[in-house]
Write a protein that holds these residues in place. Structure first.
Motif, PDB file in Angstrom:
ATOM      1  N   UNK A 120       0.832  -1.200   0.000  1.00 55.63           N
ATOM      2  CA  UNK A 120       0.000   0.000   0.000  1.00 55.63           C
ATOM      3  C   UNK A 120       0.870   1.255   0.000  1.00 55.63           C
ATOM      4  N   UNK A 121       1.954   1.227   0.787  1.00 55.62           N
ATOM      5  CA  UNK A 121       2.797   2.410   0.929  1.00 55.62           C
ATOM      6  C   UNK A 121       3.861   2.536  -0.159  1.00 55.62           C
ATOM      7  N   UNK A 122       4.084   1.455  -0.914  1.00 53.18           N
ATOM      8  CA  UNK A 122       5.131   1.493  -1.933  1.00 53.18           C
ATOM      9  C   UNK A 122       6.520   1.316  -1.359  1.00 53.18           C
ATOM     10  N   UNK A 123       6.621   0.607  -0.229  1.00 58.61           N
ATOM     11  CA  UNK A 123       7.914   0.387   0.418  1.00 58.61           C
ATOM     12  C   UNK A 123       8.479  -0.976   0.032  1.00 58.61           C
ATOM     13  N   UNK A 124       9.803  -1.074  -0.010  1.00 60.67           N
ATOM     14  CA  UNK A 124      10.467  -2.362  -0.119  1.00 60.67           C
ATOM     15  C   UNK A 124      10.632  -2.950   1.279  1.00 60.67           C
ATOM     16  N   UNK A 125      10.826  -4.277   1.332  1.00 65.41           N
ATOM     17  CA  UNK A 125      10.956  -4.884   2.664  1.00 65.41           C
ATOM     18  C   UNK A 125      11.888  -6.096   2.638  1.00 65.41           C
ATOM     19  N   UNK A 126      12.504  -6.334   3.793  1.00 59.65           N
ATOM     20  CA  UNK A 126      13.348  -7.499   4.030  1.00 59.65           C
ATOM     21  C   UNK A 126      12.664  -8.393   5.050  1.00 59.65           C
ATOM     22  N   UNK A 127      12.492  -9.656   4.691  1.00 65.31           N
ATOM     23  CA  UNK A 127      11.774 -10.641   5.499  1.00 65.31           C
ATOM     24  C   UNK A 127      12.810 -11.530   6.201  1.00 65.31           C
ATOM     25  N   UNK A 128      12.941 -11.406   7.529  1.00 65.03           N
ATOM     26  CA  UNK A 128      13.855 -12.246   8.305  1.00 65.03           C
ATOM     27  C   UNK A 128      13.063 -13.433   8.837  1.00 65.03           C
ATOM     28  N   UNK A 163       7.183 -11.033  -2.752  1.00 65.16           N
ATOM     29  CA  UNK A 163       7.266  -9.583  -2.819  1.00 65.16           C
ATOM     30  C   UNK A 163       8.463  -8.990  -2.112  1.00 65.16           C
ATOM     31  N   UNK A 164       9.201  -9.816  -1.373  1.00 67.05           N
ATOM     32  CA  UNK A 164      10.316  -9.304  -0.570  1.00 67.05           C
ATOM     33  C   UNK A 164      11.502  -8.904  -1.437  1.00 67.05           C
ATOM     34  N   UNK A 165      12.182  -7.869  -1.029  1.00 62.96           N
ATOM     35  CA  UNK A 165      13.445  -7.494  -1.659  1.00 62.96           C
ATOM     36  C   UNK A 165      14.526  -8.486  -1.244  1.00 62.96           C
ATOM     37  N   UNK A 166      14.520  -8.860   0.049  1.00 60.08           N
ATOM     38  CA  UNK A 166      15.457  -9.841   0.585  1.00 60.08           C
ATOM     39  C   UNK A 166      14.703 -10.780   1.517  1.00 60.08           C
ATOM     40  N   UNK A 167      15.124 -12.040   1.531  1.00 59.67           N
ATOM     41  CA  UNK A 167      14.667 -12.999   2.535  1.00 59.67           C
ATOM     42  C   UNK A 167      15.906 -13.512   3.251  1.00 59.67           C
ATOM     43  N   UNK A 168      15.870 -13.505   4.582  1.00 56.30           N
ATOM     44  CA  UNK A 168      17.001 -14.003   5.367  1.00 56.30           C
ATOM     45  C   UNK A 168      16.613 -15.339   5.977  1.00 56.30           C
ATOM     46  N   UNK A 169      17.410 -16.367   5.677  1.00 54.43           N
ATOM     47  CA  UNK A 169      17.247 -17.693   6.268  1.00 54.43           C
ATOM     48  C   UNK A 169      18.373 -17.926   7.268  1.00 54.43           C
TER      49      UNK A 169
END
Length: 404
Positions: A120-128, A163-169
């Motif tokens: 909604x906000x147009x932000x990128x995100x990193x999923x840890x 949709x994530x820019x990065x995913x951390x495993x």
């Protein structure tokens, strides 16, 4: 950064996210943290300011009431309140295309809600990915495997991954599980394997004879096996209690430090098995300043994971166990991330859940051969220093966020 736990909360996630936020700030990223009030076995009278600066990081805390996390129902209440509060606050923020969100999956459904917020906000995100959902809820029996909730939750989680820019495993088995969940439709390059860590300056090996905690609790003479951490449903401490029956009157002591939903059940099991305090002892969470001494007060450190949790989470206990410079007794399946790392560095033994014979053999091998015991302890510390320090991991996060 959005995280339910942050300084001064005692949850391991709170400690890790505090290290990460302040470390990234020190390396030049402009960090802000949105978090809750301490609520995880953090003692009383711990209410923190709603807004403050912590080591250069701007911290905003939830204003809605929260309760101490002593049961699943209380956690569900806190999770619901936190998710609603975070959504409202972030949606009302002034739009900023330069903003990037980092969030950790310790709170169920939060990643999905924050993914929608970012879109909604147009932000990128990193999923840890600390805990994989709905896998954890399924393995604990709260959600039916391949039922409607499991299928919808899985679909939404994969949508969040895509949709994530990065995913951390946190481990290779976890990475495999993430890819399998998406039917290998994810771009593997967006998944970064970054292990959790311990503070190399805070936790250092200490000989038992020189450790006041060992002397105070009578741990110097007996061969002492220590578990320190959360006593939850996904930790197999029943195996630890049952194997303690093999060591009655053998100068071996088991010490379990911590709190959690399953603690009373474990205490009652020890009572039913007629285990006295000379064989097994329970202590509450220790004050923060005492932790470097409580962790290093024994001869062996336990890491334990419930069967079925392979790749669902990677116990942060593994890194503190290696940091103390003692052999690690890992109770997990052979193909679990914790077992793989224990073997990789020859830092101890891994045994399957419920395999009392193998645990007894491991402890006896350490008792009979002090040099072998010391060698595996040194291996654990060296493996930690070369791979799992705070500096290593925060540097990896910084590189990922700077390059992407």
């Amino acid at each position: 950064m959005v995280t339910e736990y942050f300084h001064p909360d005692t949850a391991s996630t709170g400690q890790l996210m505090t290290d990460l936020a302040t470390g990234l700030q020190e390396r030049g990223l402009d960090m802000s943290v949105y978090t809750s009030q301490p609520n995880y076995h953090s003692g009383e009278n711990q209410k923190q300011p709603y807004s403050e600066d912590y080591n250069g990081v701007s911290v905003r805390r939830i204003r809605a009431p929260q309760v101490r996390q002593k049961s699943l129902l209380r956690r569900l209440l806190n999770w619901t309140v936190f998710i609603i509060w975070m959504t409202v606050v972030l949606l009302l923020e002034t739009p900023d295309k330069e903003r990037e969100l980092i969030f950790v999956s310790i709170t169920p459904l939060l990643p999905i809600i924050l993914t929608a917020t970012c879109k909604i906000k147009g932000w990128e995100y990193t999923y840890i990915a600390y805990d994989l959902y709905p896998d954890q809820a399924v393995e604990l029996g709260y959600v039916s495997r391949r039922g409607i909730i499991d299928r919808i939750w899985t679909w939404l989680t994969v949508w969040s991954y895509r949709g994530a820019k990065n995913i951390v495993s946190n481990g290779p088995i976890m990475t495999e599980r993430i890819m399998a969940k998406s039917h290998h439709s994810l771009n593997a390059e967006k998944i970064s394997l970054i292990h959790n860590w311990a503070d190399e300056d805070f936790i250092k090996p200490i000989e038992k004879e020189d450790n006041w905690f060992s002397r105070e609790h009578g741990l110097v003479d007996p061969f002492t096996v220590i578990y320190s951490g959360n006593i939850g449903e996904f930790h197999d401490l029943e195996t630890v209690v049952r194997v303690a029956t093999r060591f009655k009157d053998k100068k071996v002591k088991f010490l379990i430090i911590g709190e959690g939903d399953d603690k009373q059940n474990i205490i009652e099991l020890a009572r039913d098995l007629d285990l006295g305090q000379d064989t097994i002892q329970f202590l509450p969470y220790q004050p923060w300043d005492d932790i470097p001494y409580s962790l290093t007060a024994g001869d062996v450190s336990i890491v334990t994971v419930r069967k079925g949790f392979e790749g669902v989470c990677v116990s942060s206990k593994l890194y503190t166990s290696m940091a103390v410079g003692e052999p690690v007794l890992t109770i997990a399946q052979p193909h679990d991330d914790e077992s793989i790392l224990t073997d990789m560095f020859n830092a101890g033994f891994h045994v399957k859940q419920g395999d009392l014979d193998s645990i007894e053999q491991a402890i006896n091998s350490w008792r009979r051969d002090p040099e072998f015991h010391n060698e595996q302890g040194r291996n654990a510390r060296v493996g930690f220093e070369e791979n799992f320090t705070k500096r290593h991991s925060v540097d990896n996060y910084y590189q990922m966020l700077s390059d992407s």
